[in-house]
Design a protein around this motif. Structure first.
Motif, mmCIF file in Angstrom:
data_model
loop_
_atom_site.group_PDB
_atom_site.id
_atom_site.type_symbol
_atom_site.label_atom_id
_atom_site.label_comp_id
_atom_site.label_asym_id
_atom_site.label_seq_id
_atom_site.Cartn_x
_atom_site.Cartn_y
_atom_site.Cartn_z
ATOM 1 N N LEU A 317 0.834 -1.204 0.000
ATOM 2 C CA LEU A 317 0.000 0.000 0.000
ATOM 3 C C LEU A 317 0.872 1.258 0.000
ATOM 4 C CD1 LEU A 317 -2.768 -0.998 2.576
ATOM 5 C CD2 LEU A 317 -3.007 -0.823 0.102
ATOM 6 N N PRO A 318 0.448 2.365 -0.699
ATOM 7 C CA PRO A 318 1.204 3.633 -0.656
ATOM 8 C C PRO A 318 1.038 4.318 0.697
ATOM 9 C CG PRO A 318 -0.808 3.890 -1.935
ATOM 10 C CD PRO A 318 -0.711 2.449 -1.613
ATOM 11 N N VAL A 320 0.146 7.364 3.445
ATOM 12 C CA VAL A 320 -1.028 8.233 3.588
ATOM 13 C C VAL A 320 -0.759 9.608 3.014
ATOM 14 C CG1 VAL A 320 -2.617 9.251 5.255
ATOM 15 C CG2 VAL A 320 -1.740 6.935 5.630
ATOM 16 N N ASP A 322 1.130 10.375 0.535
ATOM 17 C CA ASP A 322 1.075 10.352 -0.930
ATOM 18 C C ASP A 322 -0.358 10.298 -1.420
ATOM 19 O OD1 ASP A 322 3.808 10.364 -0.844
ATOM 20 O OD2 ASP A 322 4.015 8.188 -1.066
ATOM 21 N N LEU A 323 -1.228 9.564 -0.688
ATOM 22 C CA LEU A 323 -2.619 9.476 -1.103
ATOM 23 C C LEU A 323 -3.355 10.796 -0.926
ATOM 24 C CD1 LEU A 323 -3.591 5.980 0.391
ATOM 25 C CD2 LEU A 323 -3.204 6.525 -2.015
#
Length: 540
Positions: A317-318, A320, A322-323
């Motif tokens: 998962l990326p 937080v 970056d999201l």
């Protein structure tokens, strides 16, 4: 004879005196010398194979008689045909006797088959007929319950079978056992077994006697005749129609009956039937422990697998930050444009309002209001006119109807109802008087009957009624112990008294009954009209 008889006593005459052994041996020699070798035809009964000594014992019978038979160990090994239960055979041998039990028997030297016996033929015919009806089909068999709460047993309560089965239940898995006692041999035993199976099926699961989850029909070993009750058609049909699974445990492993074919399971022995009915408690504990351990290991493996999958997914998962970077930038750009958009929107609505305000004129609204008021006045006038016409029509109709209404018919009808009510009142009063007189006469008759049959009339003739301290009537002198408190009722009242030891009235030629206890103390008499305790009594 083997020895000369001893001289008889003078009163015995000339009859010779023998010992038991001498007489038995003489009878044995007489049988062997009188018959020699014979050929005997009969049906084998009670055959159980060779004895531990190697000899074989059974019986030959026909429809009227029976004779014991024995095959010695040396002859048994040379026989070309081995006997079977129920077979009709022709046996060749010598007639002899066994002095130890005063029985005569045939010592078989050769045996050959002569066809099926009568019982076996009847059994085969009944088996064929019930098979054609489908009572022995495998599709009718039901699986036994894994862990029954209640086990029903149909057997004799006095034999060793029930003790062995109860011992097997105690060792394997203690459970509730309900025994239906029946006869397992003889006349009427088949009907009792059939009624027992049907009776167990008629019980309710929630009744005072719970319905069993499995039935066991058990009996020890025996000959074909001994087990014949379990070949009865009524027993076979009762087992086949049973809604409760049935285990057949009749006889030993080599025995078979028709009930074995109709039952859901056939146990070789009654003890084995008890083992089949319930599982072994120790095995259940061991199996539960193994399954619990396997469940624990499986849960651990599943948790480990899920933990590894979660860690792998978390690494893919990326972050937080970056999201949220792109949505945050889009929000800042939209916020900067929002102020200018609000100003432009306000200006556009202002321009539109200015253009519309030029077309708004109060005269248009006033004209519309005047037209609505004129229309309302017109409708009001029409409504008043219509209401006046309707009221005049209704008033005229009411005046015409009022001319036809007169109080005379109503008054006449009321008078007739009053007359009828008075007549019914008089009839009810006469009926009530008659019914009261009838009941009064019946009550007087019952009162006279009570006076003639009640015990007070007996007391008036000079008798007395004796009661103990609890108010129970004392009927015999032997029921009174010394010192016991008593209550004696006469025609004019009751007194309290204590019993003391009385003298014996027994003498030569007398009945030997003791005298009635006498009283040593008495209390005040009770009025005779006071009802005795316990309700209406009787001296008889």
């Amino acid at each position: 004879m083997a020895r000369a008889p001893s001289p008889p006593p003078a009163q015995s005459g000339n009859v010779a005196e023998f010992s038991v052994s001498e007489l038995s041996n003489a009878i044995k020699r007489a049988l062997e010398d009188g018959f020699g070798h014979v050929r005997l035809r009969g049906e084998i009964s009670g055959y159980r194979g060779p004895h531990a000594s190697g000899h074989c014992y059974f019986a030959l019978k026909d429809e009227k008689a029976r004779i014991d038979a024995v095959v010695w160990r040396g002859v048994w090994g040379r026989l070309r045909f081995k006997p079977e239960e129920g077979m009709e055979v022709i046996a060749t041998g010598k007639i002899s006797s066994f002095p130890g039990s005063s029985k005569y028997q045939i010592v078989i030297e050769q045996i050959e088959p002569a066809g099926l016996g009568a019982l076996m033929a009847q059994l085969e015919e009944r088996k064929r007929r019930l098979t054609d009806e489908g009572l022995f089909a495998d599709e009718r068999k039901r699986p036994l319950p894994f862990l029954p709460r209640v086990v029903g047993i149909v057997t004799s309560p006095t034999g060793a079978v029930i003790r062995d089965m109860l011992h097997g239940f105690t060792e394997r898995f203690p459970t509730r056992v309900i025994v239906w006692p029946v006869r397992v041999q003889g006349e009427g035993s088949a009907a009792e077994v059939a009624r027992a199976v049907a009776g167990f099926n008629a019980l309710r699961p929630d009744g005072p006697v719970p319905r069993p989850d499995v039935l066991i029909v058990a009996r020890g070993g025996g000959s074909l005749e001994d087990l014949w009750s379990f070949n009865d058609e009524a027993v076979v049909r009762a087992v086949a129609a049973s809604a409760i699974p049935v285990i057949s445990a009749v006889g030993h492993e080599t025995d078979w009956t028709l009930i074995d074919l109709a039952a859901d399971a056939r146990a070789p022995t009654p003890t084995k039937a008890a083992e089949w009915a319930v599982p072994k408690y120790a095995d259940l504990l061991e199996q539960s422990g193994k399954l619990g351990l396997r469940l624990t290991v499986a849960v651990r493996r599943v948790l480990d697998t899920l933990r590894r999958d979660l860690r792998s997914a978390a690494r893919g998962l990326p972050r937080v930050e970056d999201l949220a970077a792109l949505p945050r930038q889009r929000l800042d750009t939209t916020g900067a444009r929002l102020g200018r958009a609000l100003s432009a929107n306000t200006q556009a609505h202002h321009t539109r309002h200015v253009r519309i305000a030029a077309r708004l004129n109060p005269g248009l609204l006033s004209n519309r209001l005047h037209r609505a008021a004129d229309r309302l006045d017109s409708l009001g006038r029409r409504a008043r006119e219509c209401l006046g016409r309707t009221a005049s029509v209704r008033r005229a109709r009411l005046e015409r109807a009022s001319g036809r209404l007169q109080p005379a018919p109503i008054r006449h009808r009321v008078e007739r109802c009053q007359e009828r009510l008075e007549a019914l009142t008089q009839r009810a009063r006469r009926a009530l008087d008659g019914r009261l007189a009838q009941h009064r006469n019946a009550l007087e008759g019952q009162t006279k009957l009570l006076g003639s049959l009640g015990y007070q009339s007996v007391l008036a003739r000079g008798f007395a009624l004796v009661r103990d301290a609890d108010g129970a009537m004392v009927r015999a002198a032997r029921a009174v112990s010394p010192g016991q408190a008593l209550e004696i009722e006469f025609a004019d009242g009751r007194i309290n008294a204590d019993a003391r030891e009385g003298g014996s009235g027994g003498g030569s030629g007398q009945t030997g009954q003791s005298e009635a206890p006498s009283t040593t103390s008495a209390a005040a008499a009770t009025p005779p009209n006071k009802a005795p305790r316990g309700g209406q009594g009787s001296l008889f």
